[in-house]
Design a protein around this motif. Sequence first.
Motif, PDB file in Angstrom:
ATOM      1  N   ILE A 187     -17.329 -60.802-117.985  1.00  8.30           N
ATOM      2  CA  ILE A 187     -16.410 -61.308-116.968  1.00  8.30           C
ATOM      3  C   ILE A 187     -16.759 -60.678-115.624  1.00  8.30           C
ATOM      4  O   ILE A 187     -17.317 -59.585-115.561  1.00  8.30           O
ATOM      5  CB  ILE A 187     -14.933 -61.038-117.313  1.00  8.30           C
ATOM      6  CG1 ILE A 187     -14.657 -59.528-117.402  1.00  8.30           C
ATOM      7  CG2 ILE A 187     -14.533 -61.746-118.597  1.00  8.30           C
ATOM      8  CD1 ILE A 187     -13.179 -59.191-117.530  1.00  8.30           C
ATOM      9  N   ALA A 188     -16.446 -61.399-114.562  1.00 12.08           N
ATOM     10  CA  ALA A 188     -16.660 -60.905-113.200  1.00 12.08           C
ATOM     11  C   ALA A 188     -15.379 -61.114-112.411  1.00 12.08           C
ATOM     12  O   ALA A 188     -14.689 -62.121-112.582  1.00 12.08           O
ATOM     13  CB  ALA A 188     -17.821 -61.647-112.540  1.00 12.08           C
ATOM     14  N   PHE A 189     -15.047 -60.142-111.556  1.00  9.34           N
ATOM     15  CA  PHE A 189     -13.826 -60.261-110.760  1.00  9.34           C
ATOM     16  C   PHE A 189     -13.979 -59.432-109.501  1.00  9.34           C
ATOM     17  O   PHE A 189     -14.951 -58.693-109.323  1.00  9.34           O
ATOM     18  CB  PHE A 189     -12.593 -59.830-111.565  1.00  9.34           C
ATOM     19  CG  PHE A 189     -12.722 -58.488-112.230  1.00  9.34           C
ATOM     20  CD1 PHE A 189     -12.320 -57.322-111.592  1.00  9.34           C
ATOM     21  CD2 PHE A 189     -13.250 -58.386-113.518  1.00  9.34           C
ATOM     22  CE1 PHE A 189     -12.431 -56.091-112.204  1.00  9.34           C
ATOM     23  CE2 PHE A 189     -13.368 -57.151-114.142  1.00  9.34           C
ATOM     24  CZ  PHE A 189     -12.955 -55.994-113.485  1.00  9.34           C
ATOM     25  N   GLN A 190     -12.997 -59.559-108.602  1.00  6.45           N
ATOM     26  CA  GLN A 190     -12.987 -58.789-107.367  1.00  6.45           C
ATOM     27  C   GLN A 190     -11.664 -58.044-107.233  1.00  6.45           C
ATOM     28  O   GLN A 190     -10.702 -58.315-107.964  1.00  6.45           O
ATOM     29  CB  GLN A 190     -13.216 -59.699-106.149  1.00  6.45           C
ATOM     30  CG  GLN A 190     -14.613 -60.283-106.084  1.00  6.45           C
ATOM     31  CD  GLN A 190     -14.857 -61.060-104.799  1.00  6.45           C
ATOM     32  OE1 GLN A 190     -14.003 -61.135-103.927  1.00  6.45           O
ATOM     33  NE2 GLN A 190     -16.050 -61.634-104.690  1.00  6.45           N
ATOM     34  N   GLY A 191     -11.624 -57.106-106.297  1.00  9.54           N
ATOM     35  CA  GLY A 191     -10.416 -56.311-106.141  1.00  9.54           C
ATOM     36  C   GLY A 191     -10.317 -55.652-104.786  1.00  9.54           C
ATOM     37  O   GLY A 191     -11.168 -55.839-103.912  1.00  9.54           O
ATOM     38  N   LEU A 192      -9.252 -54.870-104.629  1.00  9.24           N
ATOM     39  CA  LEU A 192      -8.950 -54.179-103.382  1.00  9.24           C
ATOM     40  C   LEU A 192      -8.751 -52.689-103.630  1.00  9.24           C
ATOM     41  O   LEU A 192      -8.167 -52.291-104.634  1.00  9.24           O
ATOM     42  CB  LEU A 192      -7.658 -54.727-102.757  1.00  9.24           C
ATOM     43  CG  LEU A 192      -7.584 -56.209-102.413  1.00  9.24           C
ATOM     44  CD1 LEU A 192      -6.164 -56.555-101.978  1.00  9.24           C
ATOM     45  CD2 LEU A 192      -8.578 -56.557-101.316  1.00  9.24           C
ATOM     46  N   HIS A 193      -9.252 -51.860-102.701  1.00 11.02           N
ATOM     47  CA  HIS A 193      -8.805 -50.481-102.615  1.00 11.02           C
ATOM     48  C   HIS A 193      -7.412 -50.489-101.976  1.00 11.02           C
ATOM     49  O   HIS A 193      -7.113 -51.348-101.144  1.00 11.02           O
ATOM     50  CB  HIS A 193      -9.707 -49.655-101.691  1.00 11.02           C
ATOM     51  CG  HIS A 193     -11.134 -49.615-102.087  1.00 11.02           C
ATOM     52  ND1 HIS A 193     -11.616 -48.796-103.080  1.00 11.02           N
ATOM     53  CD2 HIS A 193     -12.218 -50.272-101.602  1.00 11.02           C
ATOM     54  CE1 HIS A 193     -12.913 -48.947-103.188  1.00 11.02           C
ATOM     55  NE2 HIS A 193     -13.316 -49.838-102.310  1.00 11.02           N
ATOM     56  N   VAL A 231     -15.867 -66.298-108.222  1.00  9.03           N
ATOM     57  CA  VAL A 231     -15.224 -64.995-108.261  1.00  9.03           C
ATOM     58  C   VAL A 231     -14.631 -64.717-106.890  1.00  9.03           C
ATOM     59  O   VAL A 231     -15.331 -64.778-105.879  1.00  9.03           O
ATOM     60  CB  VAL A 231     -16.229 -63.882-108.642  1.00  9.03           C
ATOM     61  CG1 VAL A 231     -15.540 -62.526-108.661  1.00  9.03           C
ATOM     62  CG2 VAL A 231     -16.855 -64.185-109.998  1.00  9.03           C
ATOM     63  N   ASN A 232     -13.328 -64.435-106.821  1.00 12.05           N
ATOM     64  CA  ASN A 232     -12.689 -64.197-105.527  1.00 12.05           C
ATOM     65  C   ASN A 232     -11.471 -63.308-105.711  1.00 12.05           C
ATOM     66  O   ASN A 232     -11.131 -62.903-106.827  1.00 12.05           O
ATOM     67  CB  ASN A 232     -12.306 -65.530-104.863  1.00 12.05           C
ATOM     68  CG  ASN A 232     -11.462 -66.411-105.781  1.00 12.05           C
ATOM     69  OD1 ASN A 232     -10.434 -65.982-106.289  1.00 12.05           O
ATOM     70  ND2 ASN A 232     -11.915 -67.637-106.004  1.00 12.05           N
ATOM     71  N   LEU A 233     -10.812 -63.013-104.614  1.00 12.18           N
ATOM     72  CA  LEU A 233      -9.631 -62.148-104.643  1.00 12.18           C
ATOM     73  C   LEU A 233      -8.356 -62.887-105.046  1.00 12.18           C
ATOM     74  O   LEU A 233      -7.351 -62.251-105.357  1.00 12.18           O
ATOM     75  CB  LEU A 233      -9.422 -61.491-103.272  1.00 12.18           C
ATOM     76  CG  LEU A 233     -10.380 -60.366-102.918  1.00 12.18           C
ATOM     77  CD1 LEU A 233     -10.231 -59.979-101.450  1.00 12.18           C
ATOM     78  CD2 LEU A 233     -10.150 -59.152-103.802  1.00 12.18           C
ATOM     79  N   GLY A 234      -8.386 -64.220-105.010  1.00 10.86           N
ATOM     80  CA  GLY A 234      -7.203 -64.982-105.375  1.00 10.86           C
ATOM     81  C   GLY A 234      -6.009 -64.635-104.509  1.00 10.86           C
ATOM     82  O   GLY A 234      -6.123 -64.530-103.286  1.00 10.86           O
ATOM     83  N   VAL A 235      -4.852 -64.403-105.137  1.00  7.92           N
ATOM     84  CA  VAL A 235      -3.626 -64.122-104.385  1.00  7.92           C
ATOM     85  C   VAL A 235      -3.689 -62.787-103.649  1.00  7.92           C
ATOM     86  O   VAL A 235      -2.899 -62.543-102.735  1.00  7.92           O
ATOM     87  CB  VAL A 235      -2.385 -64.144-105.304  1.00  7.92           C
ATOM     88  CG1 VAL A 235      -2.187 -65.513-105.913  1.00  7.92           C
ATOM     89  CG2 VAL A 235      -2.485 -63.081-106.391  1.00  7.92           C
ATOM     90  N   LEU A 236      -4.640 -61.932-104.021  1.00 13.30           N
ATOM     91  CA  LEU A 236      -4.770 -60.642-103.351  1.00 13.30           C
ATOM     92  C   LEU A 236      -5.380 -60.761-101.961  1.00 13.30           C
ATOM     93  O   LEU A 236      -5.316 -59.815-101.176  1.00 13.30           O
ATOM     94  CB  LEU A 236      -5.624 -59.682-104.194  1.00 13.30           C
ATOM     95  CG  LEU A 236      -5.103 -59.328-105.587  1.00 13.30           C
ATOM     96  CD1 LEU A 236      -6.065 -58.354-106.263  1.00 13.30           C
ATOM     97  CD2 LEU A 236      -3.704 -58.727-105.512  1.00 13.30           C
TER      98      LEU A 236
END
Length: 340
Positions: free
Chosen positions: A111-117, A43-48
């Motif tokens: 599912i699991a994911f990450q994100g940004l404020h 699980v990571n931010l990928g292109v973000l």
Amino acid sequence: MALEQNNPLANLNLSGLEKLEAKPVNKGLKSKFKAEAVQTEPVNLGVLETLVGTWVGPGFNIIEVPNMNQAKPGPPPADKFKIILNSTAETFTFSSIGGDIINRGNAQADIAFQGLHYLQQVDDVNLPSGQNGIHLETGLFLNLPSGTDPAVQPSIARLGSIPHGDSILAQGTFFTVDGPPQFEVADPTPFFIVNGKRVNDTSETYLSQLVNAVPPPGIPKEVIMNPNILLENAIKGQNIIKTVVIFLDANPIDGVATPGATAPVGGITNIPFVNVNANANSLSAIFWIETVQNTDGSTFLQLQYTQTVILDFPVFAPDGSVVEIKWPHISVATLRLQES
């Protein structure tokens, strides 16, 4: 990266939530909770990931707003709408949420994911300080994985809130290309939807206001009828070696949506005043994260975007009938990541 003390989002995080997810309610359920906490994919931010930090730079905004066409007594005003043009200065701040986000599955596995404020602040450079804020938006960018039910590919989602009384959920695809971005025309001409397709209103009443509009100082005249020209001008002479492209759409419509986007995708929810007076019902945006190489071989990151929001407000035609027209609101900007 942006300095932490200058980052208004630095203290927002969800760190530790994964620990709460794995904590058993009692000893008898211990093995079950441990099994649920196991993740089979990273699980990571990928292109973000490259967005983290603070970006600043100039831009341009064009919006067609109502002129109380239905509210004034007597005959409707000759000018059915007003045009507002802004030369802008923008700050776009991204900060990691700080933990994995777990969505519970029923038709498929969790599912699991990450994100940004994110926090977006846009000022008009030609208005006095303290009176020049024209846009404020805060929300999240999410790096979503593929799924089986529904069957979807990895995507990026943007959840945003705007003080006018609007909340958006936009979603779309992403990819990476070698070299610079390619810009299509961003057309501000009002239009109808006929048989599902965009048909521009070419009446002199509307086009004259656009064609005769005076741009803000420093903005070329031709940018009014295609704001993406400002993006093209900003990268002339640059050696862009790689570009990450992110498409985002909310309730996409023909002639505005990014390639391949079809409804239903995302949406916009507004307060009643907005719905009645200038209904914002569709958003389409493209973000380009560019790696620019200097002549000495060093590189820096640059963020460009174009965004079109469609406003619906009817106007009275000369015969007294009410005409439903869609009015594009276009914003563009070229921003650079600030070094720590």
